[in-house]
Scaffold this motif. Structure first.
Motif, mmCIF file in Angstrom:
data_model
loop_
_atom_site.group_PDB
_atom_site.id
_atom_site.type_symbol
_atom_site.label_atom_id
_atom_site.label_comp_id
_atom_site.label_asym_id
_atom_site.label_seq_id
_atom_site.Cartn_x
_atom_site.Cartn_y
_atom_site.Cartn_z
ATOM 1 N N ASP A 175 0.801 -1.221 0.000
ATOM 2 C CA ASP A 175 0.000 0.000 0.000
ATOM 3 C C ASP A 175 0.836 1.274 0.000
ATOM 4 O O ASP A 175 0.317 2.355 0.239
ATOM 5 C CB ASP A 175 -0.958 0.002 1.191
ATOM 6 N N TYR A 292 -9.296 1.514 2.372
ATOM 7 C CA TYR A 292 -9.620 1.090 1.011
ATOM 8 C C TYR A 292 -10.207 -0.321 0.995
ATOM 9 O O TYR A 292 -10.937 -0.709 0.083
ATOM 10 C CB TYR A 292 -8.368 1.145 0.123
ATOM 11 N N PHE A 293 -9.906 -1.113 2.043
ATOM 12 C CA PHE A 293 -10.395 -2.492 2.102
ATOM 13 C C PHE A 293 -11.751 -2.605 2.799
ATOM 14 O O PHE A 293 -12.279 -3.698 2.951
ATOM 15 C CB PHE A 293 -9.374 -3.400 2.787
ATOM 16 N N ASP A 294 -12.328 -1.494 3.231
ATOM 17 C CA ASP A 294 -13.649 -1.504 3.855
ATOM 18 C C ASP A 294 -14.703 -1.359 2.761
ATOM 19 O O ASP A 294 -15.378 -0.340 2.644
ATOM 20 C CB ASP A 294 -13.752 -0.379 4.883
ATOM 21 N N SER A 295 -14.856 -2.415 1.972
ATOM 22 C CA SER A 295 -15.695 -2.331 0.783
ATOM 23 C C SER A 295 -17.173 -2.176 1.115
ATOM 24 O O SER A 295 -17.940 -1.617 0.324
ATOM 25 C CB SER A 295 -15.494 -3.582 -0.086
#
Length: 471
Positions: A175, A292-295
């Motif tokens: 990242d 960004y990974f908390d979709s």
């Protein structure tokens, strides 16, 4: 980075070791050795925080020895402890957790007699590293400095970044551009006991250890007894619920998104900590996410209160090891009232006006939120513009907000910060602009200037009004 000239030097006699967690050490953690870093270059030394626990008189060489090489502090823990815990990560239970790149290094008393922990991040592998390298990027450490300084200035009960030492290793991360520089960080916190610590004991059926942990928390994170607290477990949950409600309100009033509100990131002392993919709101948007990974947006700005309440529920489930359900449910049901009171208290504090009562204050909050939603104005600019009831421009609600604010008594606010042309903020573009000269030319001047500016803002705000349950 050199200590700022305004930081006072406290006498070394303020150092008061208090390794109280040693009584739990047989089952709460694992003794570990710190990593042997190739270099130890001091980059940040928080003299203001160090003075609170009598460490500000250390020479730089002594500081590096303790905060980079982790030589034990006098009469303190003989060896670091990597703490054991479980946790819900994005509400999925994970028993394979624990301090994977950090440990508890020392415990001390501050000037008020509060127990304070020195905990690390990036200090090497532990039994709980899960094949990770146990390291921290220098950029991650810089981001944590900024987050803790900004949050502290906005009245959030937060851990403080005490030390950052660059360690001379090259790290690879998905990242950020790699290879990247490495660091070890020390944070000063009021405790490191997580909701996940209780969840682990409940899962393993360790009732005696659970009772000992409840007693440890009640003894070291004192607060009011609350209502109907016939047992230590119910008394603790009442205190934690009040503290967590206040923490949730502090995030909303600050316009802050933590990003990863898992139960292993919830400190039962009510202190916010562990800053990874955090963000401040560019505009008032309940759907704004930091990670960004908390979709699914589980930990979006507007869902943080719900997430923190849910986490309190997981503590209640764990405490069923010791207590029947009714008093625990009663404690959980107090969250909403505590949250509303904390929102009123903190919102009026940031606006610089005296509270008028929960119903009127809640109505004012609604008008402010509606105004920001309609105008697109960010919370930093909004609170600055309306400080002490001043307007500076017509509101977006046909005068309703101005009329509401006119009924509030302003609190005296003479600090010159309020005459600045614009408020301090900390949006992601500025974070990147502060990091760029460090990465490119080892130039720390922008970070130093930002820390000074945030501390000045904190002086202008003054201390936030605490909740009754704050440890």
């Amino acid at each position: 980075m050199q200590p700022s000239p305004q930081d006072a030097i406290a006498p070394a006699s303020l150092y008061r070791p208090a390794p109280r967690i040693a009584s739990l050490a047989a089952w709460i953690g694992d003794p570990v050795a710190p990593a042997d870093f190739p270099e130890t270059t001091l980059r940040f030394r928080n003299q203001r925080a160090a003075a609170e626990v009598g460490l500000d008189g250390l020479t730089d060489a002594e500081w590096i020895s303790h905060m980079g090489r982790f030589q034990p502090l006098p009469e303190n823990l003989p060896q670091p402890l990597a703490l054991r815990y479980h946790g819900h990560q994005f509400q999925t239970y994970n028993p394979d957790l624990g301090d994977g790149r950090g440990f508890l290094f020392a415990q001390l008393l501050d000037a008020q007699g509060r127990l304070m922990d020195l905990g690390t991040k990036g200090s090497g592998q532990t039994p709980w590293s899960r094949q990770g390298d146990g390291r921290l990027t220098l950029k991650g450490a810089v981001r944590e400095i900024l987050a803790t300084e900004m949050l502290g200035a906005l009245g959030v009960n937060t851990s403080r970044t005490l030390s950052v030492i660059e360690t001379g290793e090259s790290l690879y991360r998905g990242d950020e551009p790699s290879p990247t520089r490495s660091a070890v960080m020390v944070r000063l916190s009021h405790g490191h006991i997580r909701i996940g610590t209780f969840q682990r004991l409940a899962t393993l059926g360790e009732a005696d250890n659970m009772a000992a942990l409840v007693g440890y928390c009640l003894g070291n994170f004192p607060g009011p007894a609350g209502a109907d607290d016939a047992s230590p477990a119910a008394r603790l949950l009442n205190q934690v619920v009040e503290r967590m409600a206040d923490m949730a309100a502090s995030y909303i009033v600050a316009g802050f998104v933590h990003g990863v509100l898992n139960t292993d990131n919830m400190n039962v002392s009510g202190e916010s900590f562990d800053y990874g993919p955090w963000r401040w709101l560019p505009r008032w948007d309940p759907a704004f996410t930091a990670a960004y990974f908390d979709s699914s947006g589980l930990y979006a700005f507007g869902r943080q209160v719900q997430a923190i309440h849910w986490n309190c529920g997981q503590l209640a489930v764990a405490l069923r090891t010791l207590e029947e359900a009714p008093p625990l449910i009663a404690a959980l049901n107090r969250f909403e009232d505590h949250y509303r009171a904390a929102m009123a208290r903190r919102w009026c504090w940031r606006l610089g006006v005296a509270e008028r009562g929960i119903e009127e204050d809640t109505a004012l909050i609604g008008l402010c939120e509606e105004s920001m939603s309609q105008s697109g104005e960010g919370p930093d600019a909004f609170f600055f513009r309306h400080r002490c009831g001043r307007g500076g421009a017509p509101d977006t609600l046909g005068g309703a907000l101005g009329a509401a604010l006119a009924a509030y008594e302003p609190v005296a606010s003479t600090h010159p910060y309020w005459d600045d042309p614009a408020p301090q903020s900390l949006l992601i573009d500025e974070v990147e602009s502060i990091w760029a000269p460090i990465a490119e030319a080892d130039d720390w001047s922008l970070l130093e200037a930002k820390i000074a500016a945030l501390r000045r803002m904190g002086e202008a705000h003054g201390a936030a009004p605490p909740s009754a349950g704050q440890a």
